[in-house]
Design a protein around this motif. Structure first.
Motif, PDB file in Angstrom:
ATOM      1  N   ALA A 136       0.828  -1.206   0.000  1.00 46.82           N
ATOM      2  CA  ALA A 136       0.000   0.000   0.000  1.00 46.82           C
ATOM      3  C   ALA A 136       0.865   1.259   0.000  1.00 46.82           C
ATOM      4  N   LYS A 137       1.939   1.249   0.783  1.00 44.18           N
ATOM      5  CA  LYS A 137       2.821   2.415   0.820  1.00 44.18           C
ATOM      6  C   LYS A 137       3.592   2.564  -0.493  1.00 44.18           C
ATOM      7  N   ALA A 138       3.976   1.458  -1.105  1.00 42.88           N
ATOM      8  CA  ALA A 138       4.629   1.529  -2.412  1.00 42.88           C
ATOM      9  C   ALA A 138       3.676   2.116  -3.449  1.00 42.88           C
ATOM     10  N   ALA A 139       2.401   1.741  -3.362  1.00 39.44           N
ATOM     11  CA  ALA A 139       1.395   2.294  -4.272  1.00 39.44           C
ATOM     12  C   ALA A 139       1.225   3.789  -4.034  1.00 39.44           C
ATOM     13  N   LEU A 140       1.203   4.193  -2.756  1.00 44.92           N
ATOM     14  CA  LEU A 140       1.110   5.616  -2.447  1.00 44.92           C
ATOM     15  C   LEU A 140       2.277   6.379  -3.062  1.00 44.92           C
ATOM     16  N   ASN A 141       3.474   5.817  -2.938  1.00 44.53           N
ATOM     17  CA  ASN A 141       4.649   6.481  -3.507  1.00 44.53           C
ATOM     18  C   ASN A 141       4.504   6.686  -5.012  1.00 44.53           C
ATOM     19  N   GLN A 142       3.981   5.677  -5.693  1.00 42.80           N
ATOM     20  CA  GLN A 142       3.803   5.789  -7.145  1.00 42.80           C
ATOM     21  C   GLN A 142       2.744   6.834  -7.481  1.00 42.80           C
ATOM     22  N   ILE A 143       1.679   6.877  -6.696  1.00 44.09           N
ATOM     23  CA  ILE A 143       0.630   7.879  -6.923  1.00 44.09           C
ATOM     24  C   ILE A 143       1.213   9.288  -6.804  1.00 44.09           C
TER      25      ILE A 143
END
Length: 217
Positions: A136-143
């Motif tokens: 989830a945090k990796a996805a946030l970083n990409q967003i």
């Protein structure tokens, strides 16, 4: 504007800014009914605001959701835990950014920051585990990185960043500090605000820790 203003880090950031004489708008679930996982709620709360904000900081997040603890192995992984982590830790900040863009100045310097975590770094992952939270945090970083590219075309002085606060002495991390050095929420707020204060528009789209060091994606 501090989203998650009733949490450990969020409330400390509000207090630190207020002590400087800065006008602060705080929004939270417990204090105002803002549910960042519900787009209608985000749109309604942010839609009531006017003017421009030179800092919008998303300090929401959770490590345990509905009793689901960080996974030690793939055997512990569940679809619900993954979905819940994405809803709060990735989708929530994304919805805030979507509806907050109109509140950010197009010409003047401003910062949009969201709390991420070093464990969300793919390049720094040497231990495995914690699948739902890490992902989830990796996805946030990409967003945030993707948004920085888009918004640079319309908000040239805007800096969009992910921030790692370190291990902070809050209810959020109480059961997972282990042997990691911890800092108080007040100290974490001071550290993060110092990093934010030193950002330049060229830093947009990057990931920094509480010391201002860039974290690998």
């Amino acid at each position: 504007m501090i989203i998650g203003s009733s949490g450990g880090i969020g409330s400390a950031i509000c207090a630190a800014l207020a002590a400087r004489g800065t006008e602060v708008t705080g929004l939270s679930r417990s204090g105002h009914g803002l549910d960042v996982t519900d787009e209608a709620s985000v749109a309604a709360h942010l839609g009531k605001l006017e003017g421009q904000y030179d800092l919008i900081f998303v300090a929401t997040g959770a490590l345990d959701i509905d009793g689901a603890q960080p996974e030690k192995s793939l055997k512990a992984l569940t679809a619900k835990a993954l979905a819940d982590q994405f809803a709060l830790n990735a989708i929530g900040p994304a919805l805030v950014l979507k509806h907050a863009v109109r509140l950010l100045p197009r010409r003047d310097c401003a910062v949009f920051a969201a709390l991420s975590a070093r464990v969300g770094s793919i390049g720094d992952n040497r231990l495995g585990g914690w699948y739902s939270y890490r992902t989830a945090k990796a996805a946030l970083n990409q967003i945030l990185h993707g948004a920085s590219v888009e918004l640079a075309r319309t908000h040239r002085a805007l800096t969009v960043v992910a921030l790692h606060p370190g291990t902070v002495e809050t209810r959020f991390s109480a059961d997972y500090a282990d042997h990691n050095p911890t800092v108080s929420a007040d100290a974490a707020a001071a550290n993060l605000l110092q990093v934010i204060g030193g950002l330049k528009s060229a830093d947009t789209g990057k990931f920094f820790d509480w010391q201002g060091r860039e974290v690998p994606w």
